[in-house]
Design a protein around this motif. Structure first.
Motif, PDB file in Angstrom:
ATOM      1  N   GLU A  94      36.804  25.316  36.948  1.00  0.00           N
ATOM      2  CA  GLU A  94      36.003  25.199  35.456  1.00  0.00           C
ATOM      3  C   GLU A  94      36.718  26.059  34.419  1.00  0.00           C
ATOM      4  OE1 GLU A  94      32.783  23.397  34.667  1.00  0.00           O
ATOM      5  OE2 GLU A  94      33.886  22.412  35.987  1.00  0.00           O
ATOM      6  N   GLU A  95      37.717  26.923  35.084  1.00  0.00           N
ATOM      7  CA  GLU A  95      38.443  27.986  34.483  1.00  0.00           C
ATOM      8  C   GLU A  95      37.494  29.176  33.694  1.00  0.00           C
ATOM      9  OE1 GLU A  95      40.782  25.957  31.568  1.00  0.00           O
ATOM     10  OE2 GLU A  95      42.022  25.164  33.144  1.00  0.00           O
ATOM     11  N   PRO A  96      36.583  29.834  34.385  1.00  0.00           N
ATOM     12  CA  PRO A  96      35.609  30.633  34.087  1.00  0.00           C
ATOM     13  C   PRO A  96      36.440  32.077  33.904  1.00  0.00           C
ATOM     14  CG  PRO A  96      35.365  30.439  36.442  1.00  0.00           C
ATOM     15  CD  PRO A  96      36.510  29.579  36.247  1.00  0.00           C
ATOM     16  N   PHE A  97      35.686  33.089  33.270  1.00  0.00           N
ATOM     17  CA  PHE A  97      35.968  34.351  33.260  1.00  0.00           C
ATOM     18  C   PHE A  97      35.548  35.257  34.395  1.00  0.00           C
ATOM     19  CE2 PHE A  97      35.793  39.017  31.840  1.00  0.00           C
ATOM     20  CZ  PHE A  97      37.222  39.113  31.785  1.00  0.00           C
ATOM     21  N   SER A  98      34.040  35.077  34.649  1.00  0.00           N
ATOM     22  CA  SER A  98      33.940  35.706  36.063  1.00  0.00           C
ATOM     23  C   SER A  98      33.585  34.635  37.218  1.00  0.00           C
ATOM     24  CB  SER A  98      32.487  36.258  35.611  1.00  0.00           C
ATOM     25  OG  SER A  98      31.359  35.260  35.383  1.00  0.00           O
ATOM     26  N   SER A  99      33.665  35.182  38.190  1.00  0.00           N
ATOM     27  CA  SER A  99      33.654  34.468  39.552  1.00  0.00           C
ATOM     28  C   SER A  99      32.095  33.766  39.601  1.00  0.00           C
ATOM     29  CB  SER A  99      34.080  35.168  40.732  1.00  0.00           C
ATOM     30  OG  SER A  99      33.264  36.106  40.917  1.00  0.00           O
ATOM     31  N   GLY A 100      31.236  34.511  39.084  1.00  0.00           N
ATOM     32  CA  GLY A 100      29.606  34.298  39.058  1.00  0.00           C
ATOM     33  C   GLY A 100      28.866  35.104  38.510  1.00  0.00           C
ATOM     34  N   THR A 101      27.455  35.125  38.472  1.00  0.00           N
ATOM     35  CA  THR A 101      26.767  35.815  37.860  1.00  0.00           C
ATOM     36  C   THR A 101      25.354  35.835  38.673  1.00  0.00           C
ATOM     37  OG1 THR A 101      27.638  35.452  35.716  1.00  0.00           O
ATOM     38  CG2 THR A 101      25.434  36.399  35.649  1.00  0.00           C
TER      39      THR A 101
END
Length: 446
Positions: free
Chosen positions: A314-321
């Motif tokens: 998904e090309e995110p900035f964070s790996s999760g929240t």
């Protein structure tokens, strides 16, 4: 028998506690003024922040320890009605089904992927040397399961890359199930409806736990940096900086290293150069933890559950929240929502090293998009860096484990997360078992 324990993170503290219960003499040395290692809780105004682990997943040893420390009244259980976890896919969050059976009924995966999952029963077991997590799941379930389920889960637990982590060191139970039953799904059939282990926190933060253990210990020495371990005539001597108590003159029958791999390597370079060389090769994932708060009325997405993971596809900035205030509302003002985002890990280490201002801005932008937040700025933000957050159970860890096992014959032990596992409950369990092993090997009285 007298034991030296070096490092007062949760592993060293728990080991000292269990040795003390068994009547084994010990000295626990910590180079810092504060105990707890990666367990760090801070109060920033109205916000209670966990800079390391955000919660504890209960197991029998941890539950027993909390009872013995009389911390049961401090335990905070999740306020959210569910323990649902979400994964972002195609720009939206999807709840992860709790079992393989429910996964097949859900719309999360394409029908071709679900068909591949159903065929897993027919696949013969295989023995693949040094098989990685990705190789195992691709072999049995297909690449889509790796990309959208395994990869984000591994990033969340280990900060790791499933293409590099070894299955036998990360999820050994799955390999054993394949060997025993021939099929992972077949072996899991009896466990489909077992509930997830509950997560908890503590009223004044998770650091309450190491502080409570430390308060019970009779031989804890903070601000004592062990610089070298010497071995002579079957005994161990320590070189200690600021040794005001004269402990460098004491002989120890056993030494337990409860330090991060690289710190342990420097300490053991003279005593056990083989293990030290292997420890120098242990890989750590860098991680930057960002806490961000917004007014509740500014958030357009429902927040009920543990949090969300972000697949690399998904090309995110964070790996999760983690939806921190959904779990434990009292950690921020009543009219706000607090998120904890994780940036970096071994799959995107360069992101963890970006300038503070850039990380804070990009986390805010990502949260704004993902949760339909109308606020132009957060009500609060805080950043904390872990240059070496979690050890990686990749190809380099095998030599470390083998050498550490051999050195136990010389009464030199390891008790830390690079051998016990990544979680606090893993470390507590390992410490208890090691204390019993050391106790059983003490010299018998004539």
């Amino acid at each position: 028998m007298r034991v030296a324990i070096i490092g007062a993170g949760i592993s060293g503290l728990a080991l000292a506690y269990y040795l003390q219960k068994l009547g084994v003499r010990y000295d626990l040395f910590e180079c810092e003024a504060e105990v707890g290692g990666v367990i760090k809780s801070v109060q920033q105004g109205a916000y209670q922040l966990e800079l390391g682990p955000h919660s504890l997943q209960m197991n029998n040893e941890l539950q027993e320890l909390l009872q013995e420390l009389k911390l049961e009244d401090e335990v905070i259980r999740p306020a959210t009605k569910t323990q649902d976890r979400y994964i972002r896919k195609d720009g939206a969050y999807h709840c992860i089904p709790a079992s393989p059976r429910r996964l097949l009924l859900d719309s999360f995966f394409h029908w071709r992927t679900k068909l591949k999952i159903t065929q897993e029963y027919k696949l013969p077991p295989q023995e693949v040397p040094e098989e990685t997590v990705s190789q195992f799941f691709k072999r049995r379930f297909g690449q889509d399961v790796v990309d959208y389920l395994v990869q984000p889960v591994v990033a969340g637990i280990y900060g790791g890359d499933p293409d590099k982590l070894l299955l036998e060191k990360t999820f050994p139970v799955l390999k054993e199930i394949e060997r025993t039953h021939g099929s992972v799904l077949k072996g899991l059939d009896l466990q489909l409806d077992i509930p997830r282990k509950p997560v908890i926190s503590l009223q004044n933060g998770l650091q309450t736990l190491p502080k409570a253990i430390a308060s019970k210990l009779v031989s804890l020495h903070v601000d004592h940096e062990v610089e070298m371990i010497h071995r002579a005539k079957g005994k161990y001597l320590l070189s200690i900086r600021h040794d005001v108590e004269g402990l460098a003159d004491e002989e120890f029958d056993a030494v337990v290293v409860a330090l991060p791999a690289h710190a342990a390597a420097e300490l053991l370079d003279f005593t056990t150069p083989g293990l030290a060389a292997a420890l120098h090769n242990v890989t750590y994932a860098p991680m930057t933890v960002v806490h961000t708060a917004y007014r509740k009325h500014a958030i357009g997405h429902p927040i009920d559950g543990l949090g969300a993971m972000h697949p690399r596809k998904e090309e995110p900035f964070s790996s999760g929240t983690v939806w921190s205030s959904s779990l434990f509302p009292r950690i921020c003002p009543d009219d706000e929502v607090l998120f904890t985002s994780y940036v970096g890990g071994s799959q995107s280490p360069e992101l963890a090293h970006l300038p503070d201002a850039e990380i804070l801005l990009r986390v805010h932008e990502e949260l704004t998009e993902n949760y339909q937040i109308s606020a132009k700025l957060p009500a609060f933000q805080h950043l904390y860096r872990w240059p070496a957050a979690l050890p990686q159970a990749d190809m380099f860890i095998t030599d470390v484990h083998q050498l550490a096992q051999l050195l136990e014959a010389e009464q030199l032990y390891a008790c830390t997360n690079w051998i016990a596992g990544p979680g606090i409950p893993d470390c507590v369990r390992y410490a208890k078992h090691l204390a019993q092993k050391i106790f059983s090997q003490r010299p018998s009285l004539p």
